[in-house]
Design an enzyme around this catalytic site. Structure first.
Site, PDB file in Angstrom:
ATOM      1  N   SER A 138       0.812  -1.134  -0.017  1.00  0.00           N
ATOM      2  CA  SER A 138      -0.020  -0.020  -0.032  1.00  0.00           C
ATOM      3  C   SER A 138       0.945   1.249  -0.037  1.00  0.00           C
ATOM      4  O   SER A 138       1.851   1.474   0.852  1.00  0.00           O
ATOM      5  CB  SER A 138      -1.004   0.041   1.230  1.00  0.00           C
ATOM      6  OG  SER A 138      -1.521   0.943   1.258  1.00  0.00           O
ATOM      7  N   LYS A 164      -1.317  -0.992  -4.355  1.00  0.00           N
ATOM      8  CA  LYS A 164      -2.544  -0.330  -3.978  1.00  0.00           C
ATOM      9  C   LYS A 164      -2.086   1.210  -3.596  1.00  0.00           C
ATOM     10  O   LYS A 164      -1.215   1.431  -3.059  1.00  0.00           O
ATOM     11  CB  LYS A 164      -3.044  -0.746  -2.504  1.00  0.00           C
ATOM     12  CG  LYS A 164      -3.804   0.323  -1.811  1.00  0.00           C
ATOM     13  CD  LYS A 164      -4.473  -0.657  -0.633  1.00  0.00           C
ATOM     14  CE  LYS A 164      -4.859   0.025   0.621  1.00  0.00           C
ATOM     15  NZ  LYS A 164      -5.354  -0.685   1.570  1.00  0.00           N
ATOM     16  N   LYS A 166      -3.190   5.086  -2.458  1.00  0.00           N
ATOM     17  CA  LYS A 166      -4.227   5.864  -1.796  1.00  0.00           C
ATOM     18  C   LYS A 166      -4.677   7.076  -2.622  1.00  0.00           C
ATOM     19  O   LYS A 166      -3.979   7.735  -3.439  1.00  0.00           O
ATOM     20  CB  LYS A 166      -3.487   6.509  -0.544  1.00  0.00           C
ATOM     21  CG  LYS A 166      -2.980   5.459   0.425  1.00  0.00           C
ATOM     22  CD  LYS A 166      -4.395   4.785   1.146  1.00  0.00           C
ATOM     23  CE  LYS A 166      -3.878   3.941   2.371  1.00  0.00           C
ATOM     24  NZ  LYS A 166      -5.052   3.527   2.902  1.00  0.00           N
ATOM     25  N   ASP A 191      -7.562   2.921  -2.770  1.00  0.00           N
ATOM     26  CA  ASP A 191      -8.079   3.106  -1.529  1.00  0.00           C
ATOM     27  C   ASP A 191      -8.297   4.552  -0.995  1.00  0.00           C
ATOM     28  O   ASP A 191      -7.258   5.468  -1.050  1.00  0.00           O
ATOM     29  CB  ASP A 191      -7.211   2.566  -0.303  1.00  0.00           C
ATOM     30  CG  ASP A 191      -7.862   2.511   1.047  1.00  0.00           C
ATOM     31  OD1 ASP A 191      -8.896   2.819   1.103  1.00  0.00           O
ATOM     32  OD2 ASP A 191      -6.916   1.818   2.041  1.00  0.00           O
ATOM     33  N   GLU A 216     -11.334   0.810  -2.997  1.00  0.00           N
ATOM     34  CA  GLU A 216     -11.559   0.544  -1.580  1.00  0.00           C
ATOM     35  C   GLU A 216     -11.995   1.697  -0.691  1.00  0.00           C
ATOM     36  O   GLU A 216     -11.742   2.769  -0.788  1.00  0.00           O
ATOM     37  CB  GLU A 216     -10.221   0.084  -0.802  1.00  0.00           C
ATOM     38  CG  GLU A 216     -10.428  -0.284   0.690  1.00  0.00           C
ATOM     39  CD  GLU A 216      -8.768  -0.778   1.131  1.00  0.00           C
ATOM     40  OE1 GLU A 216      -7.779  -0.787   0.170  1.00  0.00           O
ATOM     41  OE2 GLU A 216      -8.649  -0.868   2.378  1.00  0.00           O
ATOM     42  N   ASP A 241     -13.878  -1.478   3.845  1.00  0.00           N
ATOM     43  CA  ASP A 241     -12.589  -1.691   4.654  1.00  0.00           C
ATOM     44  C   ASP A 241     -13.445  -1.192   6.126  1.00  0.00           C
ATOM     45  O   ASP A 241     -14.166  -1.801   6.813  1.00  0.00           O
ATOM     46  CB  ASP A 241     -11.314  -0.852   4.342  1.00  0.00           C
ATOM     47  CG  ASP A 241     -10.328  -0.585   5.443  1.00  0.00           C
ATOM     48  OD1 ASP A 241     -10.681  -1.110   6.630  1.00  0.00           O
ATOM     49  OD2 ASP A 241      -9.177  -0.286   5.317  1.00  0.00           O
ATOM     50  N   LYS A 265      -9.858  -6.694   8.508  1.00  0.00           N
ATOM     51  CA  LYS A 265      -8.471  -6.242   9.548  1.00  0.00           C
ATOM     52  C   LYS A 265      -8.698  -6.717  10.718  1.00  0.00           C
ATOM     53  O   LYS A 265      -9.971  -6.494  11.334  1.00  0.00           O
ATOM     54  CB  LYS A 265      -8.268  -4.744   9.606  1.00  0.00           C
ATOM     55  CG  LYS A 265      -7.911  -4.054   8.431  1.00  0.00           C
ATOM     56  CD  LYS A 265      -7.683  -2.537   8.436  1.00  0.00           C
ATOM     57  CE  LYS A 265      -7.292  -1.872   7.187  1.00  0.00           C
ATOM     58  NZ  LYS A 265      -7.365  -0.602   7.243  1.00  0.00           N
ATOM     59  N   GLY A 293      -4.026  -3.920   6.554  1.00  0.00           N
ATOM     60  CA  GLY A 293      -2.643  -3.539   7.266  1.00  0.00           C
ATOM     61  C   GLY A 293      -3.230  -2.277   8.017  1.00  0.00           C
ATOM     62  O   GLY A 293      -4.070  -1.480   7.382  1.00  0.00           O
TER      63      GLY A 293
HETATM   64  O1  OSB Z   1      -7.086   1.911   4.746  1.00  0.00           O
HETATM   65  O2  OSB Z   1      -5.822   0.183   4.613  1.00  0.00           O
HETATM   66  C1  OSB Z   1      -5.922   1.351   5.125  1.00  0.00           C
HETATM   67  C2  OSB Z   1      -2.825   2.393   7.042  1.00  0.00           C
HETATM   68  C3  OSB Z   1      -3.200   3.050   8.014  1.00  0.00           C
HETATM   69  C4  OSB Z   1      -4.654   3.319   8.070  1.00  0.00           C
HETATM   70  C5  OSB Z   1      -5.546   2.642   7.259  1.00  0.00           C
HETATM   71  C6  OSB Z   1      -4.971   2.029   6.199  1.00  0.00           C
HETATM   72  C7  OSB Z   1      -3.541   1.732   5.798  1.00  0.00           C
HETATM   73  C8  OSB Z   1      -2.994   1.162   4.706  1.00  0.00           C
HETATM   74  C9  OSB Z   1      -1.578   0.714   4.863  1.00  0.00           C
HETATM   75  O3  OSB Z   1      -3.352   1.173   3.610  1.00  0.00           O
HETATM   76  C10 OSB Z   1      -1.744  -0.657   5.121  1.00  0.00           C
HETATM   77  C11 OSB Z   1      -0.295  -1.103   5.549  1.00  0.00           C
HETATM   78  O4  OSB Z   1       0.806  -1.234   4.912  1.00  0.00           O
HETATM   79  O5  OSB Z   1      -0.074  -1.592   6.736  1.00  0.00           O
HETATM   80 MG    MG Z   2      -8.217   0.825   3.717  1.00  0.00          MG
END
Ligand code: OSB
Ligand code: MG
Length: 371
Positions: A138, A164, A166, A191, A216, A241, A265, A293
């Site tokens: 991510s 992925k 953001k 995401d 996402e 999510d 999660k 994550g």
């Molecule tokens: O939305 O998945 C998410 C990190 C912090 C808070 C929310 C998210 C995330 C990530 C990173 O997308 C996932 C990771 O590398 O742990």
């Molecule tokens: Mg997410």
């Protein structure tokens, strides 16, 4: 032979991220979290990690609310009676509303202890059946598209199974277009962390031309109604999510057609037992899942690896290598990724040793609780 928890240690840890991680809701420079150690009468330790952040940006929980919930409500319930099986905790903790991340941190430590007592790797105790898992990475919002392209290039070369990125309003369609131009075939998803509303439907529909694996959480964190409206008008699958806090939420979202994929999660849903239930409901309904994550340190990462061995985790998750986040993780060996896969450890429990010396270095305060 039930588990009798004799002692619990809560530690507050602070770890520096190698590079800042930016989402639509804010930026992380360092990671602060609670590490849970639960000891039984034989002196065995089980480990859990709370995924709550210091600020309530992702959801309403924080490091401090988790500490409060654990200390004042969950530990008294934990110490009340022996535990025959970790799945009992779901019921025992149900008198406390929500606070899933606090519950999951304790439950995770008890699963580790349970598996160690049974001499089983955690993934076997959970009913998993894989010795390797596929993972993606991510990537946060960057200063420029060029920076983003360089970073993607590196992870594609390292072999991560999907990328992925953001997104947020102002960092979306144009960015994805450039990424696709440069990487036409890479498995790609976005995401939004709830940065859009139905008023942005045209912007979201514009993403349909890029063959994304999924979008996402485009809409509000508590919503499953507008997501259903949106999914009807999008070709790209929606993955939820933030909206899914329990197996009941998953059932309702599937029934409404709010998503075609679910990100599980462990912390967000209150623990491994609830994560398994969501996995099972999704499997019955042909909804693939993957493991999300929360920038976990080694203990949380190990739990994520274990749950990903369940068979409906068919899409690569966000469990990247320890070295992607940390100069030094709190487990030995660290989590490593080869050709986009992690080899699932076979040692009892979470499968990695906690590096107590490293934990001490990162600990800013600790408190011991007795029965
Ligand atoms: O939305 O998945 C998410 C990190 C912090 C808070 C929310 C998210 C995330 C990530 C990173 O997308 C996932 C990771 O590398 O742990
Ligand atoms: Mg997410």
């Amino acid at each position: 032979m039930g588990i009798k928890v004799k002692r619990v240690i809560l530690r507050h840890l602070q770890m520096e991220l190698k590079s800042p991680f930016t989402t639509s809701f804010g930026s992380f420079q360092k990671k602060e979290f609670i590490l849970v150690e639960a000891m039984d009468e034989d002196g065995l330790s089980g480990w859990g990690e709370s995924v709550a952040f210091p600020s309530p940006w992702y959801n309403e929980e924080t490091v401090k609310t988790n500490w409060h919930m654990i200390e004042d409500f969950l530990l008294p319930l934990l110490f009340q009676a022996p535990i025959a099986h970790p799945e009992e905790l779901r019921q025992r903790f149900s008198v406390i509303r929500k606070n899933q991340m606090a519950k999951a941190a304790i439950e995770g430590a008890i699963w580790d202890l349970f598996a160690k007592r049974q001499q089983l790797p955690l993934h076997k105790a959970l009913g998993g059946n894989k010795n390797r898992i596929e993972v993606g990475v991510s990537i946060g919002i960057q200063k420029s598209i060029d920076d983003l392209l360089r970073i993607i290039e590196r992870y594609v070369q390292e072999g991560y199974r999907r990328i992925k990125i953001k997104i947020k309003p102002g960092w979306d369609v144009e960015v994805v277009r450039e990424v696709r131009r440069r990487f036409p075939d890479v498995p790609l998803m976005v995401d939004a962390n709830s940065a859009y509303s139905l008023e942005d439907i045209d912007r979201l529909k514009a993403l349909d031309e890029f063959q994304l694996m999924m979008i996402e959480q485009p809409l509000a964190p508590d919503d499953i109604v507008d997501h259903a409206t949106l999914q009807e008008q999008l070709n790209t699958p929606i993955c939820l999510d933030e909206s899914i806090h329990s197996a009941e939420d998953a059932r309702k979202a599937i029934q409404l057609g709010s998503c075609q994929i679910i990100n599980i999660k462990i912390g967000r849903v209150g623990g491994l037992a609830e994560a398994k239930r969501i996995h099972d409901i999704c499997k019955e309904n042909d909804i693939p899942v993957w493991c999300g994550g929360m920038l976990e340190a080694g203990v949380g990462r190990a739990h994520n690896i274990a749950i990903t061995t369940l068979d409906n985790f068919t899409l690569p998750g966000d469990t990247a290598a320890s070295s992607h986040y940390w100069t030094k993780d709190i487990i030995v060996p660290e989590v490593t990724v080869h050709h986009g896969t992690i080899t699932v450890p076979e040692k009892p429990g979470i499968g990695y040793d906690v590096d107590r010396q490293q934990v001490d270095i990162y600990t800013s305060c600790a408190k011991v609780y007795h029965t």
